[in-house]
Design a protein around this motif. Structure first.
Motif, PDB file in Angstrom:
ATOM      1  N   VAL A  82      33.972  34.480  46.811  1.00  0.00           N
ATOM      2  CA  VAL A  82      33.659  35.186  45.713  1.00  0.00           C
ATOM      3  C   VAL A  82      33.502  34.876  44.214  1.00  0.00           C
ATOM      4  CG1 VAL A  82      34.475  37.148  47.058  1.00  0.00           C
ATOM      5  CG2 VAL A  82      36.142  36.038  45.678  1.00  0.00           C
ATOM      6  N   PRO A  83      32.695  35.399  43.343  1.00  0.00           N
ATOM      7  CA  PRO A  83      32.646  34.955  41.964  1.00  0.00           C
ATOM      8  C   PRO A  83      34.061  34.969  41.424  1.00  0.00           C
ATOM      9  CG  PRO A  83      31.187  36.849  42.574  1.00  0.00           C
ATOM     10  CD  PRO A  83      31.749  36.728  43.484  1.00  0.00           C
ATOM     11  N   ARG A  84      34.377  34.047  40.636  1.00  0.00           N
ATOM     12  CA  ARG A  84      35.206  34.009  39.732  1.00  0.00           C
ATOM     13  C   ARG A  84      35.129  34.918  38.465  1.00  0.00           C
ATOM     14  NH1 ARG A  84      38.511  29.302  41.820  1.00  0.00           N
ATOM     15  NH2 ARG A  84      38.780  29.998  43.983  1.00  0.00           N
ATOM     16  N   GLY A  85      36.257  35.152  37.798  1.00  0.00           N
ATOM     17  CA  GLY A  85      36.103  35.703  36.347  1.00  0.00           C
ATOM     18  C   GLY A  85      35.608  34.619  35.311  1.00  0.00           C
ATOM     19  N   ARG A  86      35.494  34.800  34.100  1.00  0.00           N
ATOM     20  CA  ARG A  86      35.042  33.866  32.997  1.00  0.00           C
ATOM     21  C   ARG A  86      36.245  32.961  32.931  1.00  0.00           C
ATOM     22  NH1 ARG A  86      33.649  38.542  30.928  1.00  0.00           N
ATOM     23  NH2 ARG A  86      35.243  38.608  29.024  1.00  0.00           N
ATOM     24  N   HIS A  87      37.578  33.263  32.997  1.00  0.00           N
ATOM     25  CA  HIS A  87      38.534  32.592  32.865  1.00  0.00           C
ATOM     26  C   HIS A  87      39.535  32.505  34.066  1.00  0.00           C
ATOM     27  CE1 HIS A  87      37.566  32.515  28.653  1.00  0.00           C
ATOM     28  NE2 HIS A  87      37.678  33.527  28.561  1.00  0.00           N
ATOM     29  N   THR A  88      39.981  31.345  34.482  1.00  0.00           N
ATOM     30  CA  THR A  88      40.671  31.347  35.693  1.00  0.00           C
ATOM     31  C   THR A  88      42.278  30.905  35.282  1.00  0.00           C
ATOM     32  OG1 THR A  88      38.999  30.510  36.778  1.00  0.00           O
ATOM     33  CG2 THR A  88      41.112  30.236  38.054  1.00  0.00           C
ATOM     34  N   ILE A  89      43.162  31.946  35.637  1.00  0.00           N
ATOM     35  CA  ILE A  89      44.575  31.850  35.363  1.00  0.00           C
ATOM     36  C   ILE A  89      45.157  31.105  36.561  1.00  0.00           C
ATOM     37  CG2 ILE A  89      46.501  32.755  34.747  1.00  0.00           C
ATOM     38  CD1 ILE A  89      44.789  35.242  33.848  1.00  0.00           C
ATOM     39  N   LYS A  90      45.744  30.055  36.385  1.00  0.00           N
ATOM     40  CA  LYS A  90      46.635  29.405  37.646  1.00  0.00           C
ATOM     41  C   LYS A  90      47.909  29.632  36.988  1.00  0.00           C
ATOM     42  CE  LYS A  90      42.827  26.248  38.788  1.00  0.00           C
ATOM     43  NZ  LYS A  90      42.208  25.251  38.581  1.00  0.00           N
ATOM     44  N   ILE A  91      48.582  30.024  37.920  1.00  0.00           N
ATOM     45  CA  ILE A  91      50.080  30.209  37.753  1.00  0.00           C
ATOM     46  C   ILE A  91      50.733  29.274  38.911  1.00  0.00           C
ATOM     47  CG2 ILE A  91      50.191  32.491  38.713  1.00  0.00           C
ATOM     48  CD1 ILE A  91      52.659  32.793  37.169  1.00  0.00           C
ATOM     49  N   CYS A  92      51.475  28.631  38.191  1.00  0.00           N
ATOM     50  CA  CYS A  92      52.399  27.549  39.205  1.00  0.00           C
ATOM     51  C   CYS A  92      53.434  28.179  39.838  1.00  0.00           C
ATOM     52  CB  CYS A  92      52.832  26.264  38.393  1.00  0.00           C
ATOM     53  SG  CYS A  92      53.410  25.132  39.489  1.00  0.00           S
ATOM     54  N   MET A  93      53.380  28.259  41.096  1.00  0.00           N
ATOM     55  CA  MET A  93      54.511  28.534  42.062  1.00  0.00           C
ATOM     56  C   MET A  93      55.255  27.429  42.949  1.00  0.00           C
ATOM     57  SD  MET A  93      55.009  31.539  41.440  1.00  0.00           S
ATOM     58  CE  MET A  93      54.831  33.411  41.929  1.00  0.00           C
ATOM     59  N   GLY A  94      55.023  26.289  42.206  1.00  0.00           N
ATOM     60  CA  GLY A  94      55.769  25.293  42.648  1.00  0.00           C
ATOM     61  C   GLY A  94      57.335  25.527  42.466  1.00  0.00           C
ATOM     62  N   GLY A 118      44.571  36.049  43.620  1.00  0.00           N
ATOM     63  CA  GLY A 118      43.235  35.929  44.361  1.00  0.00           C
ATOM     64  C   GLY A 118      42.214  36.913  44.063  1.00  0.00           C
ATOM     65  N   ASP A 119      42.621  37.970  42.937  1.00  0.00           N
ATOM     66  CA  ASP A 119      41.544  38.908  42.422  1.00  0.00           C
ATOM     67  C   ASP A 119      40.973  38.409  41.035  1.00  0.00           C
ATOM     68  OD1 ASP A 119      41.735  40.224  44.883  1.00  0.00           O
ATOM     69  OD2 ASP A 119      42.843  41.847  43.980  1.00  0.00           O
ATOM     70  N   THR A 120      39.975  39.220  40.796  1.00  0.00           N
ATOM     71  CA  THR A 120      39.275  39.069  39.641  1.00  0.00           C
ATOM     72  C   THR A 120      39.297  40.517  38.908  1.00  0.00           C
ATOM     73  OG1 THR A 120      37.930  37.363  40.516  1.00  0.00           O
ATOM     74  CG2 THR A 120      37.026  38.413  38.475  1.00  0.00           C
ATOM     75  N   THR A 121      39.405  40.607  37.541  1.00  0.00           N
ATOM     76  CA  THR A 121      39.437  41.863  37.048  1.00  0.00           C
ATOM     77  C   THR A 121      38.099  42.436  37.091  1.00  0.00           C
ATOM     78  OG1 THR A 121      39.111  40.720  34.742  1.00  0.00           O
ATOM     79  CG2 THR A 121      41.491  41.574  35.507  1.00  0.00           C
ATOM     80  N   LYS A 122      37.787  43.650  36.886  1.00  0.00           N
ATOM     81  CA  LYS A 122      36.534  44.267  37.293  1.00  0.00           C
ATOM     82  C   LYS A 122      35.524  44.061  35.979  1.00  0.00           C
ATOM     83  CE  LYS A 122      37.880  48.539  39.527  1.00  0.00           C
ATOM     84  NZ  LYS A 122      39.284  48.856  39.130  1.00  0.00           N
ATOM     85  N   ASP A 123      36.011  43.604  34.780  1.00  0.00           N
ATOM     86  CA  ASP A 123      35.255  43.226  33.945  1.00  0.00           C
ATOM     87  C   ASP A 123      35.011  41.649  34.074  1.00  0.00           C
ATOM     88  OD1 ASP A 123      37.628  42.287  32.953  1.00  0.00           O
ATOM     89  OD2 ASP A 123      37.823  43.207  31.078  1.00  0.00           O
ATOM     90  N   ARG A 124      35.458  41.079  34.925  1.00  0.00           N
ATOM     91  CA  ARG A 124      35.217  39.684  35.334  1.00  0.00           C
ATOM     92  C   ARG A 124      35.913  38.794  34.094  1.00  0.00           C
ATOM     93  NH1 ARG A 124      29.890  37.127  38.378  1.00  0.00           N
ATOM     94  NH2 ARG A 124      29.635  38.531  40.093  1.00  0.00           N
ATOM     95  N   ARG A 125      36.909  38.912  33.586  1.00  0.00           N
ATOM     96  CA  ARG A 125      37.486  38.502  32.340  1.00  0.00           C
ATOM     97  C   ARG A 125      38.323  37.321  33.076  1.00  0.00           C
ATOM     98  NH1 ARG A 125      40.453  40.897  26.993  1.00  0.00           N
ATOM     99  NH2 ARG A 125      41.077  39.053  26.424  1.00  0.00           N
ATOM    100  N   TYR A 126      39.299  37.884  33.918  1.00  0.00           N
ATOM    101  CA  TYR A 126      40.154  36.984  34.236  1.00  0.00           C
ATOM    102  C   TYR A 126      40.212  36.853  35.839  1.00  0.00           C
ATOM    103  CZ  TYR A 126      42.594  37.768  30.155  1.00  0.00           C
ATOM    104  OH  TYR A 126      43.097  38.031  28.609  1.00  0.00           O
ATOM    105  N   SER A 127      40.493  35.745  36.575  1.00  0.00           N
ATOM    106  CA  SER A 127      40.868  35.548  38.023  1.00  0.00           C
ATOM    107  C   SER A 127      42.184  34.834  37.988  1.00  0.00           C
ATOM    108  CB  SER A 127      39.807  34.673  38.729  1.00  0.00           C
ATOM    109  OG  SER A 127      38.550  35.096  38.545  1.00  0.00           O
ATOM    110  N   LEU A 128      42.945  35.441  38.944  1.00  0.00           N
ATOM    111  CA  LEU A 128      44.175  35.052  39.127  1.00  0.00           C
ATOM    112  C   LEU A 128      44.453  34.361  40.157  1.00  0.00           C
ATOM    113  CD1 LEU A 128      46.968  35.182  37.785  1.00  0.00           C
ATOM    114  CD2 LEU A 128      47.549  37.065  39.125  1.00  0.00           C
ATOM    115  N   GLU A 129      45.006  33.147  40.209  1.00  0.00           N
ATOM    116  CA  GLU A 129      45.575  32.076  41.311  1.00  0.00           C
ATOM    117  C   GLU A 129      46.708  31.637  41.217  1.00  0.00           C
ATOM    118  OE1 GLU A 129      42.855  28.914  41.964  1.00  0.00           O
ATOM    119  OE2 GLU A 129      41.199  29.928  41.278  1.00  0.00           O
ATOM    120  N   ALA A 130      47.593  31.751  42.323  1.00  0.00           N
ATOM    121  CA  ALA A 130      48.770  31.080  42.381  1.00  0.00           C
ATOM    122  C   ALA A 130      48.727  29.787  43.193  1.00  0.00           C
ATOM    123  CB  ALA A 130      49.802  31.813  43.084  1.00  0.00           C
TER     124      ALA A 130
END
Ligand code: FMN
Ligand code: FES
Lengths: 166, 626
Positions: A82-94, A118-130
């Motif tokens: 699926v397409p990602r947002g303009r900015h990808t936030i990767k939060i470290c869960m190590g 795993g989601d992207t905001t509706k305005d495609r501004r951010y995607s969040l990954e752990a």
């Protein structure tokens, strides 16, 4: 039959320039054993994600069964369909980040901008990954936004950091 | 540049030695360096994140403004090791250590130190208890107690310069291996050294090479495992960023020993800087003819490629890694056949860890006996640990095998900050276990660590203080294993899921009698029947926390209480007015204004607003919230 139609018509993300780059990648790797993962990495870099119609196209170009490609795409966490947002936030869960409180930061993001892992905001501004350990444990807890590593993040600072990414 | 022979290499070394002599501590008067001072600025991942590139830009401008650019040189080095103090910089030849630099500090620093000759005390490292400033790097306990073999070039050379690596005796071992030794002699020296794999299992490296060398077939591969999946470990990243040629040299020697023509380095995509530096190193080595055909005129040829992983922990397992290089889903397969006989593309293959390879050149150069003289009876040499968590000096630590956990955590690591106490240290990540305070004098070697229920693992060492909930830690690791289980074998796929469900139930306050027994039974079952190391070792964190912190499990299950106050479901979020010191810290930290407080009055939590983020509990100085 989905593959009867050219990719450009199926999905507006595939412009002429994008297609030219993809064809270049196929040409470079076709026939080399073990090249599927580098091809997918390169294509994701070009398009941003690997939709099923692109996998289908690669299947024909590389002469690899579509099921194999789908299997590889869904196996590795690096690939997304699926397409990602303009900015990808990767939060470290190590571990190092977790013991220093990255769980609380994650809660704060989820509450603050209504975004699940795993989601992207509706305005495609951010995607969040752990993610698991970015190798910057010395700065734990760590959040990476696009290519910038933010160390020593606290729950209070995180929304402020994110607001800088338009 | 045309290909080099051993003579050319010597010439390069001599010239390059002059250029870096200040850094090796040679006095300014005798040094042949054309500079007065060298500034060794760390520019690896952690220090970059803390702003070392801005510091560098400002330094350059400021040195130019003061007309010092001909006298003072900035060298960007790989990870210096003291990551939490970044950005760090060492001024040579004096060895002055500056920490936590910002661009704002630079004009002052340049003027005071480099014009007037007075080092700037406020940027020195401070001893945490006495607050005494320590100017020189080698006097700081964090560095003073380490023994560097693998990391000997860290913070000294520019990792993008092959000449600087050569200056530090780089590729000497390779010359010896290719020009003076037979494959059998190389393997013999590695066996004598007692080197064991640093990737986790500790298999004797010499023996592994011997198996591959004896395997039938004429095509063989040498692979390097740079997947570093253990969350909370960054040794391999650091080696690749600080000294990539050491890994290449080790691999070429391994290739000669087993008769391989081609190699791959499997590096995770999360390490962009390591990938970049590897790429630069390989190109340079090719240019010098240290990779390719007829290396150093020896007639032996070998070449290398980097293969970028795509984010799957299980790909660190050897058979899965090979599947992944073949372009498939990275799923392990049963062994035998072992990779030494049937590995990549079904050919005999040697796979070693980054740190393992980084030892090899020095073993060949100095002899196996030399290496075997360091360490303990069964564990030779040194080991690099990534020391993190609740410890003052976070960073990368290299110590001789046999050093005690206490020395590492308290002498080198500086102990536990924030007036908290030591609870346990986790070794070996999701395959390992934790060691409680009672065993803190355990020496780190493969056998002793295993005896107390943990494993040496790849070198992640996470210190936990009394605010860590051990049940939650077990849940955390099980979630990791569950998430990364590739799903091929049922015990791992289903067993770990069931274990995770039980642990979640306990931490959410729904634990029941019988849960502990069920966890123990499932652990035994998964350990016995899983296909690969992921499942076989996955229950270890649960077993070791059950062994040492069973009372915490029992408190969660029977008393519905989390002793460390980390599990929100088991916390009432009520302020004890007797204990409350009325300081208002919780009020100021609450992100949703759920706390009411007035000066000189105890705080009160409005549960309707509370989001259970734990910020009040974490910050309360008197532990008044339960
Ligand atoms: C699930 C799993 C993950 C592993 N991850 C790594 C890793 O990230 N890096 C590594 O060097 N070895 C890892 N290993 C160990 C490798 O399978 C292999 O034993 C090692 O790379 C061999 O090198 P050595 O003998 O030099 O240690 C892992 C093993 C398992 C079972
Ligand atoms: S655990 Fe977060 S960077 Fe390593």
């Amino acid at each position: 039959m989905p593959f009867a139609q050219p990719l450009e018509i199926q999905n507006p993300d595939f412009t002429k320039e994008v297609m030219a780059q993809i064809d270049q990648v196929i040409k470079q790797y076709a026939g080399i054993p073990g090249s599927l993962i580098p091809v997918l990495t390169a294509c994701q870099e070009i398009v941003g994600y690997l939709p099923i119609e692109l996998q289908d196209y690669l299947s024909r170009g590389l002469n690899i069964p579509g099921s194999t490609i789908y299997g590889v795409v869904t196996f590795y966490s690096f690939f997304t369909m699926v397409p990602r947002g303009r900015h990808t936030i990767k939060i470290c869960m190590g571990t190092a980040c977790y013991v220093r409180g990255s769980g609380e930061i994650l809660n704060r993001i989820q509450a603050g901008i209504d975004l699940k892992v795993g989601d992207t905001t509706k305005d495609r501004r951010y995607s969040l990954e752990a993610v698991r350990c970015l190798g910057a444990c010395g700065l734990a807890p760590v959040v990476v936004v696009d290519d910038k590593t933010h160390g020593g993040v606290t729950p209070d600072k995180i929304l402020d950091i994110l607001s800088r990414y338009e | 540049m045309s290909k080099l022979n051993a003579e050319d290499l010597k010439r390069i070394r001599e010239n390059a030695k002059k250029a870096i002599s200040l850094r090796e501590g040679e006095a300014r008067e005798y040094s042949k360096s054309t500079y007065r001072s060298e500034l060794l600025l760390c520019s690896s991942t952690a220090c970059r994140a803390s702003g070392s590139l801005e510091v560098k830009d400002t330094l350059e401008k400021e040195l130019a403004r003061q007309g010092l650019q001909q006298e003072i040189r900035i060298v960007e080095t790989g990870c210096n090791g003291f990551c939490a103090q970044g950005p760090v910089m060492v001024v040579q030849p004096e060895g002055i250590f500056y920490q936590k630099l910002t661009a704002k500090d630079i004009p002052d620093l340049v003027e005071e130190h480099f014009l007037k000759g007075c080092p700037v005390e406020r940027l020195f490292y401070k001893e945490p208890v006495s607050a005494e400033a320590i100017p020189r790097m080698h006097d700081i306990p964090f560095f003073a107690n380490q023994h560097l073999i693998v990391l000997r070039n860290r913070g000294v050379i520019n990792p993008e310069s092959i000449d600087e690596y050569i200056a530090r005796e780089g590729y000497t071992g390779l010359c010896k291996a290719l020009l003076e030794m037979t494959p059998g002699e190389i393997i013999e020296q590695v066996k004598i050294s007692g080197l064991r794999g640093r990737g986790g299992a500790g298999f004797p490296t010499g023996l592994k090479w011997e198996f591959a060398a004896k395997a039938a077939g004429d095509i063989r591969y040498v692979l390097c495992n740079a997947d570093e999946g253990d969350p909370g470990a960054f040794m391999d990243r650091s080696v690749l960023e600080a000294d990539p040629h050491a890994v290449l040299e080790g691999m070429i020697i391994a290739a000669k020993a087993v008769g391989a023509q081609k190699g791959y380095i499997y590096c995770r995509a999360e390490y962009p800087l390591a990938l970049l530096r590897l790429d630069i190193a390989i190109n340079k080595a090719r240019e010098y003819g240290l990779l390719g055909e007829d290396i150093l005129g020896s007639g032996f040829g070998f070449d290398l490629e980097v293969y970028q992983g795509a984010g799957a922990f299980v790909c660190g397992e050897e058979t899965a890694l090979m599947q992944s290089i073949e372009g498939k889903r990275g799923m392990p397969r049963p062994r035998p056949p072992f990779p030494a006989n049937q590995g990549l593309w079904k050919k005999p293959t040697v796979l070693n860890n980054v740190e393992t390879y980084a030892n090899v050149a020095q073993i060949i150069q100095n002899g196996g006996e030399w290496y075997a003289s360091i360490g303990t009876e069964t564990s030779k040499g040194t080991k690099v640990f990534a020391l993190t968590g609740a410890v003052r000096n976070i960073g990368l630590v290299e110590v001789p095998m046999g050093t005690t956990l206490r020395t590492i955590i308290f002498d080198i690591g500086g102990g536990i900050p924030k007036k908290r106490s030591f609870k346990a240290v986790q070794l070996g990540g999701p395959s390992g276990g934790c060691v409680p305070e009672a065993f803190i004098d355990t020496p780190v070697d493969y056998e002793s660590i295993a005896k107390v229920g943990a494993i040496m693992g790849s070198g992640g060492m996470i210190v936990m203080d009394d605010k860590t909930c051990m049940v939650d830690m077990a849940r955390f690791f099980m979630e990791f294993i569950q998430d990364e289980s590739c799903g091929k074998c049922t015990p791992c796929r289903e067993g770990t899921r069931r274990m995770l469900q039980i642990l979640e139930k306990i931490t959410h306050g729904h634990g029941e009698p019988g849960d502990i027994r069920m966890l123990e039974e499932l652990s035994a079952f998964v350990k016995d029947s899983a296909l690969c190391g992921l499942g076989q070792t996955g229950p270890n964190p649960v077993l070791s926390t059950l062994q040492y912190f069973r009372d915490e499990y029992e408190a969660h299950i029977y008393e519905k209480r989390c002793p460390a106050k980390r599990c929100p479901a088991l916390i009432d979020f009520v302020v004890d007015p007797e204990k409350c010191s009325r300081c208002g810290i919780c009020f100021k930290n609450c992100p949703v204004n759920a706390i009411e407080w007035k000066k000189k009055e105890p705080a009160w939590i409005d549960k309707a607003k509370c989001i259970q983020c734990l910020s009040c509990i974490t910050n309360c100085p008197v532990d008044a919230i339960h």
